[in-house]
Design a protein around this motif. Sequence first.
Motif, PDB file in Angstrom:
ATOM      1  N   UNK A   1      37.363  39.778  38.311  1.00 25.09           N
ATOM      2  CA  UNK A   1      38.672  40.037  37.718  1.00 25.09           C
ATOM      3  C   UNK A   1      38.585  40.013  36.200  1.00 25.09           C
ATOM      4  N   UNK A   2      39.453  40.814  35.562  1.00 29.79           N
ATOM      5  CA  UNK A   2      39.539  40.827  34.106  1.00 29.79           C
ATOM      6  C   UNK A   2      40.326  39.636  33.581  1.00 29.79           C
ATOM      7  N   UNK A   3      41.059  38.950  34.481  1.00 23.46           N
ATOM      8  CA  UNK A   3      41.832  37.758  34.098  1.00 23.46           C
ATOM      9  C   UNK A   3      41.368  36.576  34.935  1.00 23.46           C
ATOM     10  N   UNK A   4      41.718  35.376  34.504  1.00 23.64           N
ATOM     11  CA  UNK A   4      41.246  34.172  35.179  1.00 23.64           C
ATOM     12  C   UNK A   4      41.639  34.218  36.648  1.00 23.64           C
ATOM     13  N   UNK A   5      40.687  33.921  37.518  1.00 24.48           N
ATOM     14  CA  UNK A   5      40.951  34.037  38.951  1.00 24.48           C
ATOM     15  C   UNK A   5      41.916  32.969  39.456  1.00 24.48           C
ATOM     16  N   UNK A   6      42.125  31.886  38.712  1.00 29.55           N
ATOM     17  CA  UNK A   6      43.157  30.915  39.092  1.00 29.55           C
ATOM     18  C   UNK A   6      44.531  31.587  39.121  1.00 29.55           C
ATOM     19  N   UNK A   7      44.773  32.454  38.156  1.00 29.59           N
ATOM     20  CA  UNK A   7      46.036  33.194  38.097  1.00 29.59           C
ATOM     21  C   UNK A   7      46.162  34.146  39.287  1.00 29.59           C
ATOM     22  N   UNK A   8      45.064  34.811  39.622  1.00 28.11           N
ATOM     23  CA  UNK A   8      45.058  35.737  40.755  1.00 28.11           C
ATOM     24  C   UNK A   8      45.321  34.996  42.058  1.00 28.11           C
ATOM     25  N   UNK A   9      44.643  33.871  42.257  1.00 31.10           N
ATOM     26  CA  UNK A   9      44.794  33.098  43.486  1.00 31.10           C
ATOM     27  C   UNK A   9      46.202  32.530  43.619  1.00 31.10           C
ATOM     28  N   UNK A  10      46.785  32.107  42.497  1.00 34.39           N
ATOM     29  CA  UNK A  10      48.163  31.597  42.536  1.00 34.39           C
ATOM     30  C   UNK A  10      49.134  32.676  43.004  1.00 34.39           C
ATOM     31  N   UNK A  11      48.961  33.913  42.519  1.00 33.87           N
ATOM     32  CA  UNK A  11      49.814  35.020  42.961  1.00 33.87           C
ATOM     33  C   UNK A  11      49.677  35.252  44.463  1.00 33.87           C
ATOM     34  N   UNK A  12      48.449  35.165  44.968  1.00 34.21           N
ATOM     35  CA  UNK A  12      48.232  35.337  46.405  1.00 34.21           C
ATOM     36  C   UNK A  12      48.960  34.255  47.200  1.00 34.21           C
ATOM     37  N   UNK A  13      48.806  32.995  46.777  1.00 33.31           N
ATOM     38  CA  UNK A  13      49.408  31.881  47.497  1.00 33.31           C
ATOM     39  C   UNK A  13      50.928  31.922  47.413  1.00 33.31           C
ATOM     40  N   UNK A  14      51.455  32.276  46.243  1.00 35.77           N
ATOM     41  CA  UNK A  14      52.909  32.372  46.084  1.00 35.77           C
ATOM     42  C   UNK A  14      53.481  33.439  47.012  1.00 35.77           C
TER      43      UNK A  14
END
Length: 312
Positions: free
Chosen positions: A288-301
């Motif tokens: 990912x071009x952005x931190x994967x913590x942000x990506x994973x949070x979007x998935x979980x939300x």
Amino acid sequence: MSTRLQKNKAKKQHWVPFSYLKNFAIPETKYHKEPKGWIFSKNQGDPKPVPIRSFARKKFLYSPIDKQGNRSWETEDKLHGLESLMGRIWRAFDKGLVDFVGNKSLQKGLSLYIATLYLRHPSNIPLIKNIHSQLTEFYETLPKDKRGNPLIGEIVYGGKEVDFDNSGYQVYKSADENAFQHMFVDYINSHAIECAEILLEKRWSIIFSEKPVFITTDSPVVVENLNRERFGLKTQGTIITFPINPSRLLILDDLKNEPNGRYYPLGDHGPGPINLSLWRGAKENMLSHRHTDEVLKEMLDWADEFEKENDV
């Protein structure tokens, strides 16, 4: 080929091309000599920025040793040529709405590119080994000739009778790792056009986002079918998803009653459900071009919201 020319060939060969992966680089590193991206593994460790060049590659993946004891570069050269051709048009997707259906040459090129991405993944090597094992076990149950080869005169393939040549059976039976690598590159070369033609028959559309939000993975061509447990590219209802870049996602489906070649804006649910689907299709790593913590949070939300809305 001379020793000098062989030395100029890439020993570590990408199964997801570097020219594609760098579209998902961290923005401030994208035009550096060694662009980096955020990587997160399904199996180990915390997310970290790593050089994209080290992602999704394996030593001599498409260059088995030939009968003369040299590396064969034919398939690697073909793949590199296709990557170079597609790299010329990739930046156009960043700038606007590309007519990816009206331009038949472009659509055919994309089809072949996606087909080879699907076929060239090293996870196909164990599948080839498994087929080899099953066939060998079957052949060993059959009567043999004086050389120990199975007594088969002909087989039925595609509804037609085809003469069966058993002269190479002993070599096939005793296949080693290099032989399996030859089978792998033969598999890519023999199936690429057939797979590309299947993709051309589908309806093509793109989901776009005003902001870069989509990830990619070590297996970016995701093949799903919501109605079948066992399916292939040709099975009715099979959907192919492929992130072109962080703001464009290509979808190939069988909704022939819907318009072909359309762009659709990203829905209100955001990138969470799409990135989750891409992440499920990964063999091990997301990029990912952005931190994967942000990506994973979007998935979980999104998953939490889906459960509440559907009372799961």
